[in-house]
Design a protein around this motif. Structure first.
Motif, PDB file in Angstrom:
ATOM      1  N   THR A   1     -35.125 -14.960  -9.017  1.00  0.00           N
ATOM      2  CA  THR A   1     -35.966 -13.782  -8.857  1.00  0.00           C
ATOM      3  C   THR A   1     -36.920 -13.884  -7.685  1.00  0.00           C
ATOM      4  OG1 THR A   1     -37.617 -14.684 -10.367  1.00  0.00           O
ATOM      5  CG2 THR A   1     -35.907 -13.319 -11.333  1.00  0.00           C
ATOM      6  N   ARG A   2     -36.990 -15.024  -7.014  1.00  0.00           N
ATOM      7  CA  ARG A   2     -37.979 -15.199  -5.959  1.00  0.00           C
ATOM      8  C   ARG A   2     -37.887 -14.162  -4.845  1.00  0.00           C
ATOM      9  NH1 ARG A   2     -37.484 -21.757  -5.835  1.00  0.00           N
ATOM     10  NH2 ARG A   2     -38.833 -22.139  -7.610  1.00  0.00           N
ATOM     11  N   PRO A   3     -36.678 -13.740  -4.399  1.00  0.00           N
ATOM     12  CA  PRO A   3     -36.636 -12.744  -3.329  1.00  0.00           C
ATOM     13  C   PRO A   3     -37.362 -11.459  -3.672  1.00  0.00           C
ATOM     14  CG  PRO A   3     -34.493 -13.779  -3.594  1.00  0.00           C
ATOM     15  CD  PRO A   3     -35.346 -14.251  -4.729  1.00  0.00           C
ATOM     16  N   ARG A   4     -37.484 -11.120  -4.960  1.00  0.00           N
ATOM     17  CA  ARG A   4     -38.187  -9.898  -5.346  1.00  0.00           C
ATOM     18  C   ARG A   4     -39.657  -9.951  -4.981  1.00  0.00           C
ATOM     19  NH1 ARG A   4     -35.435  -6.301  -8.182  1.00  0.00           N
ATOM     20  NH2 ARG A   4     -37.391  -5.256  -8.652  1.00  0.00           N
ATOM     21  N   ALA A   5     -40.229 -11.138  -4.845  1.00  0.00           N
ATOM     22  CA  ALA A   5     -41.630 -11.239  -4.439  1.00  0.00           C
ATOM     23  C   ALA A   5     -41.838 -10.626  -3.076  1.00  0.00           C
ATOM     24  CB  ALA A   5     -42.078 -12.704  -4.442  1.00  0.00           C
ATOM     25  N   PHE A   6     -40.843 -10.779  -2.195  1.00  0.00           N
ATOM     26  CA  PHE A   6     -40.952 -10.182  -0.879  1.00  0.00           C
ATOM     27  C   PHE A   6     -40.963  -8.660  -0.968  1.00  0.00           C
ATOM     28  CE2 PHE A   6     -39.177 -14.348   0.360  1.00  0.00           C
ATOM     29  CZ  PHE A   6     -40.111 -14.694   1.331  1.00  0.00           C
ATOM     30  N   LEU A   7     -40.187  -8.099  -1.917  1.00  0.00           N
ATOM     31  CA  LEU A   7     -40.126  -6.651  -2.052  1.00  0.00           C
ATOM     32  C   LEU A   7     -41.488  -6.079  -2.392  1.00  0.00           C
ATOM     33  CD1 LEU A   7     -36.799  -6.260  -4.084  1.00  0.00           C
ATOM     34  CD2 LEU A   7     -37.141  -6.027  -1.614  1.00  0.00           C
ATOM     35  N   SER A   8     -42.195  -6.707  -3.335  1.00  0.00           N
ATOM     36  CA  SER A   8     -43.505  -6.204  -3.731  1.00  0.00           C
ATOM     37  C   SER A   8     -44.504  -6.317  -2.585  1.00  0.00           C
ATOM     38  CB  SER A   8     -44.016  -6.948  -4.964  1.00  0.00           C
ATOM     39  OG  SER A   8     -44.059  -8.330  -4.736  1.00  0.00           O
ATOM     40  N   GLN A   9     -44.412  -7.380  -1.810  1.00  0.00           N
ATOM     41  CA  GLN A   9     -45.340  -7.535  -0.694  1.00  0.00           C
ATOM     42  C   GLN A   9     -45.009  -6.574   0.441  1.00  0.00           C
ATOM     43  OE1 GLN A   9     -44.937 -11.863  -0.497  1.00  0.00           O
ATOM     44  NE2 GLN A   9     -47.079 -12.047  -1.083  1.00  0.00           N
ATOM     45  N   GLN A  10     -43.738  -6.288   0.650  1.00  0.00           N
ATOM     46  CA  GLN A  10     -43.366  -5.290   1.646  1.00  0.00           C
ATOM     47  C   GLN A  10     -43.835  -3.903   1.226  1.00  0.00           C
ATOM     48  OE1 GLN A  10     -39.140  -5.851   1.895  1.00  0.00           O
ATOM     49  NE2 GLN A  10     -39.293  -7.668   3.186  1.00  0.00           N
ATOM     50  N   THR A  11     -43.695  -3.600  -0.060  1.00  0.00           N
ATOM     51  CA  THR A  11     -44.177  -2.321  -0.572  1.00  0.00           C
ATOM     52  C   THR A  11     -45.680  -2.205  -0.386  1.00  0.00           C
ATOM     53  OG1 THR A  11     -42.421  -2.209  -2.223  1.00  0.00           O
ATOM     54  CG2 THR A  11     -44.376  -0.877  -2.630  1.00  0.00           C
ATOM     55  N   ALA A  12     -46.399  -3.282  -0.702  1.00  0.00           N
ATOM     56  CA  ALA A  12     -47.859  -3.269  -0.547  1.00  0.00           C
ATOM     57  C   ALA A  12     -48.238  -3.060   0.913  1.00  0.00           C
ATOM     58  CB  ALA A  12     -48.453  -4.569  -1.068  1.00  0.00           C
ATOM     59  N   ARG A  13     -47.529  -3.731   1.817  1.00  0.00           N
ATOM     60  CA  ARG A  13     -47.888  -3.615   3.240  1.00  0.00           C
ATOM     61  C   ARG A  13     -47.677  -2.193   3.745  1.00  0.00           C
ATOM     62  NH1 ARG A  13     -49.468  -7.334   6.294  1.00  0.00           N
ATOM     63  NH2 ARG A  13     -48.657  -8.990   4.954  1.00  0.00           N
TER      64      ARG A  13
ATOM     65  N   THR B   1     -47.586   0.537   1.985  1.00  0.00           N
ATOM     66  CA  THR B   1     -48.406   1.502   1.253  1.00  0.00           C
ATOM     67  C   THR B   1     -49.886   1.359   1.543  1.00  0.00           C
ATOM     68  OG1 THR B   1     -46.802   1.466  -0.557  1.00  0.00           O
ATOM     69  CG2 THR B   1     -48.970   2.363  -1.059  1.00  0.00           C
ATOM     70  N   VAL B   2     -50.349   0.118   1.642  1.00  0.00           N
ATOM     71  CA  VAL B   2     -51.784  -0.162   1.667  1.00  0.00           C
ATOM     72  C   VAL B   2     -52.330  -0.393   3.073  1.00  0.00           C
ATOM     73  CG1 VAL B   2     -53.515  -1.828   0.903  1.00  0.00           C
ATOM     74  CG2 VAL B   2     -51.749  -1.053  -0.679  1.00  0.00           C
TER      75      VAL B   2
ATOM     76  N   ARG C   1     -52.718   3.468  -4.377  1.00  0.00           N
ATOM     77  CA  ARG C   1     -52.852   3.053  -2.977  1.00  0.00           C
ATOM     78  C   ARG C   1     -54.306   2.773  -2.608  1.00  0.00           C
ATOM     79  NH1 ARG C   1     -49.736   6.875   0.640  1.00  0.00           N
ATOM     80  NH2 ARG C   1     -50.895   8.350  -0.637  1.00  0.00           N
ATOM     81  N   CYS C   2     -55.205   3.661  -2.959  1.00  0.00           N
ATOM     82  CA  CYS C   2     -56.618   3.473  -2.584  1.00  0.00           C
ATOM     83  C   CYS C   2     -57.207   2.261  -3.301  1.00  0.00           C
ATOM     84  CB  CYS C   2     -57.424   4.726  -2.916  1.00  0.00           C
ATOM     85  SG  CYS C   2     -57.064   6.131  -1.836  1.00  0.00           S
ATOM     86  N   GLN C   3     -56.864   2.081  -4.575  1.00  0.00           N
ATOM     87  CA  GLN C   3     -57.396   0.947  -5.324  1.00  0.00           C
ATOM     88  C   GLN C   3     -56.841  -0.379  -4.777  1.00  0.00           C
ATOM     89  OE1 GLN C   3     -56.088   3.727  -6.723  1.00  0.00           O
ATOM     90  NE2 GLN C   3     -58.015   4.617  -7.418  1.00  0.00           N
ATOM     91  N   ALA C   4     -55.564  -0.393  -4.409  1.00  0.00           N
ATOM     92  CA  ALA C   4     -54.971  -1.610  -3.860  1.00  0.00           C
ATOM     93  C   ALA C   4     -55.605  -1.959  -2.511  1.00  0.00           C
ATOM     94  CB  ALA C   4     -53.460  -1.433  -3.709  1.00  0.00           C
ATOM     95  N   ALA C   5     -55.836  -0.947  -1.691  1.00  0.00           N
ATOM     96  CA  ALA C   5     -56.518  -1.189  -0.411  1.00  0.00           C
ATOM     97  C   ALA C   5     -57.932  -1.688  -0.651  1.00  0.00           C
ATOM     98  CB  ALA C   5     -56.533   0.092   0.423  1.00  0.00           C
ATOM     99  N   ALA C   6     -58.616  -1.088  -1.618  1.00  0.00           N
ATOM    100  CA  ALA C   6     -59.985  -1.500  -1.930  1.00  0.00           C
ATOM    101  C   ALA C   6     -60.033  -2.952  -2.379  1.00  0.00           C
ATOM    102  CB  ALA C   6     -60.571  -0.590  -3.014  1.00  0.00           C
ATOM    103  N   LEU C   7     -59.062  -3.351  -3.196  1.00  0.00           N
ATOM    104  CA  LEU C   7     -59.064  -4.725  -3.693  1.00  0.00           C
ATOM    105  C   LEU C   7     -58.826  -5.717  -2.563  1.00  0.00           C
ATOM    106  CD1 LEU C   7     -59.447  -6.262  -6.321  1.00  0.00           C
ATOM    107  CD2 LEU C   7     -56.968  -6.222  -6.643  1.00  0.00           C
ATOM    108  N   GLU C   8     -57.953  -5.376  -1.626  1.00  0.00           N
ATOM    109  CA  GLU C   8     -57.729  -6.261  -0.482  1.00  0.00           C
ATOM    110  C   GLU C   8     -58.973  -6.350   0.398  1.00  0.00           C
ATOM    111  OE1 GLU C   8     -55.427  -8.320   0.403  1.00  0.00           O
ATOM    112  OE2 GLU C   8     -54.125  -7.907  -1.312  1.00  0.00           O
ATOM    113  N   LEU C   9     -59.663  -5.243   0.596  1.00  0.00           N
ATOM    114  CA  LEU C   9     -60.892  -5.276   1.379  1.00  0.00           C
ATOM    115  C   LEU C   9     -61.958  -6.115   0.676  1.00  0.00           C
ATOM    116  CD1 LEU C   9     -61.098  -1.536   2.534  1.00  0.00           C
ATOM    117  CD2 LEU C   9     -60.374  -3.517   3.887  1.00  0.00           C
ATOM    118  N   LEU C  10     -62.048  -5.951  -0.632  1.00  0.00           N
ATOM    119  CA  LEU C  10     -63.019  -6.733  -1.403  1.00  0.00           C
ATOM    120  C   LEU C  10     -62.697  -8.220  -1.314  1.00  0.00           C
ATOM    121  CD1 LEU C  10     -65.406  -6.871  -3.291  1.00  0.00           C
ATOM    122  CD2 LEU C  10     -63.880  -6.312  -5.197  1.00  0.00           C
ATOM    123  N   HIS C  11     -61.430  -8.571  -1.492  1.00  0.00           N
ATOM    124  CA  HIS C  11     -61.013  -9.968  -1.383  1.00  0.00           C
ATOM    125  C   HIS C  11     -61.353 -10.539  -0.008  1.00  0.00           C
ATOM    126  CE1 HIS C  11     -58.617 -13.578  -1.376  1.00  0.00           C
ATOM    127  NE2 HIS C  11     -57.790 -13.093  -0.479  1.00  0.00           N
TER     128      HIS C  11
END
Length: 345
Positions: free
Chosen positions: A9-21, A23-24, A85-95
């Motif tokens: 299942t490891r390749p799926r981790a890339f999918l979620s990170q690509q989606t985040a990039r 989108t966010v 999308r806005c909440q995910a961006a906010a969390l990355e900015l906070l981090h």
């Protein structure tokens, strides 16, 4: 599922990170560029959007891990990534605000393999840049009109308060044999787990999920944070700077007691006693640090840390399994949890 049983299942981790990039990242770029120009430049540099001369950088820094967790969890509760999308961006900015401040506090000169923001722009501007990212994050969450806004805003406010408490506790609480590990856990739960819990719980709040789902996701985030930080502590002592982006044994040089060190100091052994004497001395030479690292390993600190990290990852996955997410999202999050902790491909 075991922390070690995720190879398919490891390749799926890339999918979620690509989606985040996809989108966010545009939201982050747009909001940061609207800051006061000097603060925009410092924040854009830290985020990897530009280099120290203000030119576009070839590769964005950071993995958008927390955004990836949030967008994957959103799909798991029947939402689209765009719904958070806005909440995910906010969390990355906070981090990232905490990273800017941590680099100043720890006097870390490198972040993601290049000079930290404070080394390029000075501590004063870097402090203000970190504050600006916190303000942006708060505004993104409060201004979003979607369902569950009040509850989500409360979760973000609580997470920010916990991170600040953990940062303060890390500077003021003396960690040592006997009392060190419980205090260590509390600091990690505040500084690290709080934001991961926020990432996983936010979509469930938006979707109106019941309390037992929220509890399961909070537990997953708590244990994921502990698993990640303990393994990160192992990497600080024995990791590859090309992977971590920081010099090896930085925490040891500053005498920040990481989990392997605390476990070794608690060991009743000649190696533990020798480590305690070296730890209390002022030596920071490569040879001094290497001897301490060897004693940590001889005392069992490394083995204990690696075992406990795996145990917390297993617990995180068990909680995830109780969150009633869609099978595809559970598979994706399982892969992402493994990638976060073990830096697997």
């Amino acid at each position: 599922m075991s922390a070690l049983d995720t190879s398919s299942t490891r390749p799926r981790a890339f999918l979620s990170q690509q989606t985040a990039r996809s989108t966010v990242s545009p939201v982050m770029r747009r909001r940061v560029s609207a800051l006061e120009p000097t603060l925009a430049r410092v924040c854009s540099y830290h985020l990897g959007f530009i280099d120290e001369h203000g030119d576009p950088d070839g590769e964005e820094g950071g993995k958008l891990t927390r955004a990836a967790l949030m967008t994957a969890a959103a799909e798991g509760v029947g939402l689209r990534p765009e719904d958070v999308r806005c909440q995910a961006a906010a969390l990355e900015l906070l981090h990232n605000s905490t990273l800017i401040h941590d680099d100043i506090i720890d006097a870390d000169e490198l972040r993601r393999g290049r000079p930290a923001a404070w080394k390029v722009f000075g501590s004063s501007l870097a402090i203000l840049a970190g504050d600006a990212l916190q303000a942006l994050a708060t505004q993104l969450v409060v201004d979003d009109p979607g369902p569950g806004r009040a509850e989500i805003s409360s979760v973000f406010a609580e997470a920010l308060g916990l991170v600040l408490a953990g940062q303060a506790r890390e500077l003021t609480v003396r960690l040592g044999p006997g009392t060190g590990i419980p205090e260590y856990d509390r600091i990690v739960e505040e500084k690290t787990s709080a934001l991961l819990e926020c990432a996983l719980v936010t979509p469930a709040l938006r979707a109106g999920k019941p309390e037992h789902v929220l509890t399961a996701l909070r537990g997953a985030g708590r244990h994921l944070g502990l698993a990640f930080q303990i393994f990160n502590d192992v990497e600080d002592i024995w990791g590859d700077p090309a992977v971590t982006g920081k010099p090896v044994r930085g925490d040891m040089r500053r005498r920040n007691p990481t989990f392997p060190v605390l476990a070794a100091l608690s060991a009743d052994s000649p190696a533990g006693e020798r480590l305690r004497r070296l730890w209390e001395a002022d030596g920071t030479t490569a040879a001094h640090l290497r001897e301490m690292a060897d004693l940590v390993e001889e005392s069992g600190g490394r083995h204990t840390a690696e075992q406990l990290s795996r145990s917390h990852l297993d617990s995180a996955l068990e909680h995830l399994g109780r969150a009633e997410l869609s099978p595809a999202a559970s598979t994706e999050l399982t892969a992402l949890f493994d990638r976060i902790v073990n830096r697997t491909a």
